[in-house]
Design a protein around this motif. Sequence first.
Motif, PDB file in Angstrom:
ATOM      1  N   ALA A 141     139.831 146.216  -3.784  1.00 37.42           N
ATOM      2  CA  ALA A 141     140.197 147.297  -4.695  1.00 37.42           C
ATOM      3  C   ALA A 141     140.959 146.764  -5.899  1.00 37.42           C
ATOM      4  O   ALA A 141     140.752 147.220  -7.037  1.00 37.42           O
TER       5      ALA A 141
ATOM      6  N   SER B  83     139.684 146.904  -9.878  1.00 41.83           N
ATOM      7  CA  SER B  83     140.504 147.497 -10.941  1.00 41.83           C
ATOM      8  C   SER B  83     140.857 146.477 -12.013  1.00 41.83           C
ATOM      9  O   SER B  83     140.939 146.817 -13.195  1.00 41.83           O
TER      10      SER B  83
ATOM     11  N   ASN C 145     138.128 146.182 -14.492  1.00 44.58           N
ATOM     12  CA  ASN C 145     137.810 147.406 -15.217  1.00 44.58           C
ATOM     13  C   ASN C 145     138.918 147.867 -16.151  1.00 44.58           C
ATOM     14  O   ASN C 145     138.647 148.589 -17.121  1.00 44.58           O
ATOM     15  N   TRP C 146     140.176 147.453 -15.896  1.00 39.66           N
ATOM     16  CA  TRP C 146     141.295 148.032 -16.642  1.00 39.66           C
ATOM     17  C   TRP C 146     142.240 146.984 -17.209  1.00 39.66           C
ATOM     18  O   TRP C 146     143.423 147.275 -17.382  1.00 39.66           O
TER      19      TRP C 146
ATOM     20  N   MET D  52     139.032 152.544  -3.867  1.00 38.08           N
ATOM     21  CA  MET D  52     140.436 152.149  -3.796  1.00 38.08           C
ATOM     22  C   MET D  52     140.858 151.736  -2.384  1.00 38.08           C
ATOM     23  O   MET D  52     141.917 152.151  -1.882  1.00 38.08           O
TER      24      MET D  52
ATOM     25  N   SER E 112     149.876 156.080  -7.475  1.00 39.78           N
ATOM     26  CA  SER E 112     148.694 155.737  -8.243  1.00 39.78           C
ATOM     27  C   SER E 112     147.752 154.937  -7.355  1.00 39.78           C
ATOM     28  O   SER E 112     148.057 153.789  -7.004  1.00 39.78           O
TER      29      SER E 112
ATOM     30  N   VAL F 239     144.950 153.571  -8.160  1.00 41.82           N
ATOM     31  CA  VAL F 239     144.371 152.443  -8.893  1.00 41.82           C
ATOM     32  C   VAL F 239     145.369 151.291  -8.943  1.00 41.82           C
ATOM     33  O   VAL F 239     145.017 150.130  -8.733  1.00 41.82           O
TER      34      VAL F 239
ATOM     35  N   GLN G  67     147.886 150.986  -6.858  1.00 42.55           N
ATOM     36  CA  GLN G  67     148.404 150.777  -5.514  1.00 42.55           C
ATOM     37  C   GLN G  67     149.920 150.630  -5.537  1.00 42.55           C
ATOM     38  O   GLN G  67     150.499 149.802  -4.823  1.00 42.55           O
TER      39      GLN G  67
ATOM     40  N   TRP H 252     141.418 158.183 -11.313  1.00 46.58           N
ATOM     41  CA  TRP H 252     140.308 157.519 -11.994  1.00 46.58           C
ATOM     42  C   TRP H 252     140.758 156.453 -12.979  1.00 46.58           C
ATOM     43  O   TRP H 252     139.926 155.678 -13.454  1.00 46.58           O
ATOM     44  N   HIS H 253     142.017 156.373 -13.326  1.00 43.97           N
ATOM     45  CA  HIS H 253     142.492 155.336 -14.245  1.00 43.97           C
ATOM     46  C   HIS H 253     143.965 155.063 -13.965  1.00 43.97           C
ATOM     47  O   HIS H 253     144.663 155.897 -13.365  1.00 43.97           O
ATOM     48  N   PRO H 254     144.493 153.909 -14.390  1.00 47.85           N
ATOM     49  CA  PRO H 254     145.869 153.544 -14.056  1.00 47.85           C
ATOM     50  C   PRO H 254     146.909 153.959 -15.094  1.00 47.85           C
ATOM     51  O   PRO H 254     148.081 153.603 -14.947  1.00 47.85           O
TER      52      PRO H 254
ATOM     53  N   PHE I 274     148.759 147.985 -15.551  1.00 51.81           N
ATOM     54  CA  PHE I 274     148.050 147.163 -14.577  1.00 51.81           C
ATOM     55  C   PHE I 274     148.250 145.673 -14.850  1.00 51.81           C
ATOM     56  O   PHE I 274     148.259 144.861 -13.917  1.00 51.81           O
TER      57      PHE I 274
END
Length: 732
Positions: free
Chosen positions: A171, A175, A178-179, A208, A566, A568, A570, A611-613, A630
């Motif tokens: 997970a 993330s 992606n972020w 996640m 959160s 995303v 964690q 869906w996002h951090p 992140f």
Amino acid sequence: MPAGRRSGRQSGPRTVYVDDPFQKAGISDEEDPNARRNTPGKRARRAQDEDSHSDDEFVAVSEEEAEEPAEEEENEVAGNELENELRGDSEPESDASDPDQMDIDDIEITPRKHAASRPREMHFKKRAARGIIVPSADDTHSRGIIDPKDHLSKDIHYALTFGSDERDMMAAIHSRGNWTRGIDSAFPTRYALEGKCEVDETLYGPTMGVHPDDLKKESTRGWDWYYDKKIGGSFRKRQQIETIEESLAYSRYLPQRDERKHRVRMGPQANQQTFDVGYHESFDFGMAWGNAKSGNKSEKARQGWIVNVGHRINCMAWAPNQDGLSQYLAVAAPLTEDQKNEHRSENSDPFSAFQPTDPFPGALQIWEFKAKKTETETKTLDMEKKPELRQVICADWGDLRRMAWCPMPRSKREEDEEEIRKPIGLLATVWGDGNVRVLDITRGRGAQETEFLNIKSASFEARPPATVCSCVAWLSPTEVLVGCANGFIAVWSLTSSHAPEPLPFLYRPVHSTYILSITCAYPTNPQIVATVAMDGETKMCSLVDPETETTSTVRMRAAAPYITWSPVLQCFVAGDENEFGRMLPIRRFFTTTNIARFSSNLSAMAPASPWHPCALFGSSGGEVGGTNPFRRVLYNKEQILQQTWFTHEWIPSSKSDSVGMSRFFDGFRAENQKLAKYHTTETKPVSGMGTSTTYDEGTHVTALGWNPNRPCAGWASAALGCGLVRVEDLSI
């Protein structure tokens, strides 16, 4: 040429005092037969050392020094004798009464080498495989975890932050791919929300750390109780609702209607425009910004809505599980003080958060915002359809203090289409009378007019013994987690709501005083619960054994009543007493990582999006900002960006046709965070003394929220103390 540096050491021999004060007092060693005696060889050796011109100091010989080779022969002999004694090879002990023999307790005195001639002993921390520090037997530890401040490898840092399990690491890797790009350093992008980033799709990454089959079972079988004719049927029938007149709702349950307008100034700083918005009216603030640079005349530079609710907003939340074009926002605005005085009895007690209040009338407002039809997965606001007030749910339970929609996924079924009313979701609420209630929110199919409803009884209602409820969260589709004013946490099951006074199946003390906020680590670890209390303590415990499995972080002097999980990141995201936003990883909860800072105290925080951090904070000075922490999760020294969404100012008006004026400033760029103290003009010390600014209540940011539905995950809402609600799509 400058003179050379001279040594500050004593050049001559040291002074030796030979006068014995004990002898002058008439005390002699000869009086005690068991007294320690110095041998002639020892006295001669000491005199020889004192006459020498060495700067060495005399110390007791340790085991390590005894084994080192000495420079003089006498020292070597003494060291060998002592070494033999330590090994057990020495001669039998002599009688202490013999004056010619030295007592066994005597320690040989040898000169210690100077630091210049003796190498300094270096103490290195012993490490095992993978860089883990191995503590020595003499060290005392109060925590069973490695200190994250040590210089550890990345895999150890990730294990301390996310965990060593494959599900947690997959997970985190998903993330990270992606972020961690530069364009989404503050707010999410449509490109990332649609999942177009080139990341390795793993089994546990998009979910996640949860197995996809488990989420599917929860969205289907987890809601079987609701559609069951016996359990779910009695749950829905227990809620009694009747229709009332619009005039009664506005005169008794809603804040007093004011015919005066609320004046709003917005737009570019050099050319702001003024708009007048009335009670329960809205306007498109994109008209103040003109067209976008893309050349499309129908597209504005900024798009969003501002709604006038009419009074300060206590709480606000978006309804989940809405995949269509209609998105619902629940808003709670209490009555004015003049309206409450009309319903207050003469013998009523003064207000106290630890006791139930009088049954004041209150209302829950459900607003509908439309999304624009697009071919892409993400959707933006439809600026051609204004927000509409769809429902006003009235009750006589006091002020609506807290609310939380059930965030668990819920698959659509054929039974939903057969019902007369369209289901929206389950809403857990905390009212002024101290009870927690779960409302089954539905709306009429095809209804275009506002529904005014009066609820007599809720689907579920409970109250802890001898105290009141203070905050609420969800553990599962059937379990509600509640924080109480006495510091206890309680868990109720909705399936046992047939009892007249349902009792919690878990009721345990966590704090010693009022719990301000509560949340759980759903969906990764729903048994982990984090709470913030009025005494400044932030604690985390496990519902498996809350008495022993508990921990806390650094105590705050002034509690910040906001904490959320959160999935995303964690991590838990919370506020701090010093205008900070902080992050608390679940596996090193005792540490705190600052992720944002504002010029005034935090007054609101948006619940984390699944869906996002990106985190969203609001301050009492009217500032709302966001950041993507992140990068700092991956490396705690990484520099991250913070961007201001808008700033708001409110002043009362002396004109008869206006209740006040609000001014918005937009167009801020992302900047590096300045987490140092006194980085703004509002907090700089004056004449050596710290200062703080008191803002008008209408300027405060009272509530924030991210839309929890994936097509509209970039939508954000902000509620202000003057009664305005701002909704805008922040996805880039």
